[in-house]
Design an enzyme around this catalytic site. Structure first.
Site, short mmCIF file in Angstrom:
data_model
loop_
_atom_site.label_atom_id
_atom_site.label_comp_id
_atom_site.label_asym_id
_atom_site.label_seq_id
_atom_site.Cartn_x
_atom_site.Cartn_y
_atom_site.Cartn_z
N HIS A 40 0.84 -1.21 0.00
CA HIS A 40 0.00 0.00 0.00
C HIS A 40 0.87 1.25 0.00
CE1 HIS A 40 -2.83 -2.86 2.26
NE2 HIS A 40 -3.50 -2.57 1.18
N LYS A 153 -0.85 -6.69 -8.15
CA LYS A 153 -1.10 -7.94 -7.43
C LYS A 153 -2.54 -8.39 -7.66
CE LYS A 153 -1.26 -10.20 -3.08
NZ LYS A 153 -2.70 -10.14 -2.80
N ASP A 154 -3.45 -7.42 -7.74
CA ASP A 154 -4.85 -7.72 -8.04
C ASP A 154 -5.09 -7.40 -9.51
OD1 ASP A 154 -5.97 -8.31 -5.21
OD2 ASP A 154 -4.81 -6.48 -4.98
#
Ligand code: AMP
Length: 280
Positions: A40, A153-154
């Site tokens: 993040h 990652k997503d």
């Protein structure tokens, strides 16, 4: 207590946004579900470099959980998250309640996701992407950011966010950011907090398998590679949900190697569901 400014209501966010507009200041947006980690933070730092202000939303979105136990277990660590953001200049947090983010008659009209929403995560987590689209739609409308930052990652989520941005006509530019990993290779995830020592070791089979697939490119057929990768994975204690080699644009499974493909894995490590991918 942290000194980071936290906005809780849509009205206060509106005022914050208006002030930036009046001063012709740009806004970068990083939507998260909290339990912040360096993945993040990498998005936040990129936004901070490229915009005058960065808004980080922290909201565990119930609509995108197809499993109520998973929702219950999802880590919620707002105070620690705020401490982690301490010292970052021009960063503001938006931590709305469910009622603020989903007011009655919020004007949301669902979109048809098509095949991209039915494969991989879409196949194994029915309703997940519909929940993602709803929350991102409501957030994008409230935040009206110049740019929004999402992790690769997503990967499928990123593809769907590009789709929804076009579909609903949002002006926000979507910026893709690389996956941040632990030194061990494990992709950082809020869910890693729930892994014990052994599970943290066991979970390394995911990156090991992804790297195995990458090394097999053009050496063996895709079919052979997938079979061998599944065999390798089955030596671990993780339960594989899917392992697929797909086209990065359409997310359709491939039968031949291309210049670019992405290998995606989802697996259960104990009670924790993990996903990861490698683009090569
Ligand atoms: P989440 O809080 O899991 O919903 O993630 C919020 C954003 O952070 C999403 O755009 C994710 O793709 C991104 N993200 C999560 N983990 C990582 C990571 N290890 N590296 C880079 N971005 C990540």
């Amino acid at each position: 207590m942290s000194k980071v400014q936290v906005i809780h209501t849509a009205e206060a966010l509106h005022q914050f946004r208006q002030k930036l507009n009046e001063n012709s200041q740009s806004l970068g947006f990083v939507p998260t579900m909290g339990a912040l980690h360096n993945g993040h933070i990498s998005l936040i730092k990129k936004s901070a470099e490229e915009n005058d202000y960065t808004l980080i939303s922290i909201f565990v979105n119930p609509k995108q959980f197809n499993n109520s136990e998973d929702l219950k277990q999802y880590p919620r660590t707002l105070e620690a998250d705020l401490m982690l953001l301490e010292g970052l200049q021009h960063c503001v947090v938006f931590a709305p309640t469910e009622a603020e983010l989903y007011p009655k008659n919020d004007g949301f009209v669902p979109m048809e996701l098509g095949s991209i929403g039915r494969v991989l995560e879409g196949a194994f987590r029915p309703g997940h992407f519909e929940g993602v689209v709803h929350v991102v739609h409501n957030l994008f409308r409230l935040v009206d950011a110049n740019q929004a930052y999402f992790g690769q990652k997503d990967f499928q989520q990123l593809a769907i966010i590009r789709l929804l941005t076009r579909y609903y006509g949002f002006k926000t530019r979507i910026i893709a950011c690389p996956t941040i990993r632990e030194a061990s290779g494990l992709a950082m995830s809020s869910r890693n907090m729930r892994l014990n020592e052994k599970e943290l070791q066991d979970a390394l089979i995911i990156i090991e398998t992804l790297r195995y697939v990458e090394a097999a490119k053009n050496q063996r057929s895709i079919e052979e590679t997938i079979m061998a990768a599944r065999t390798l994975f089955s030596t671990s204690d993780l339960a594989l949900e899917y392992l697929a080699i797909v086209d990065p644009e359409t997310l359709c499974e491939l039968s031949e190697w291309q210049e670019k493909q992405i290998c995606c894995i989802a697996a259960h490590c104990g009670s924790v569901r993990l996903i990861d991918n490698l683009l090569f």
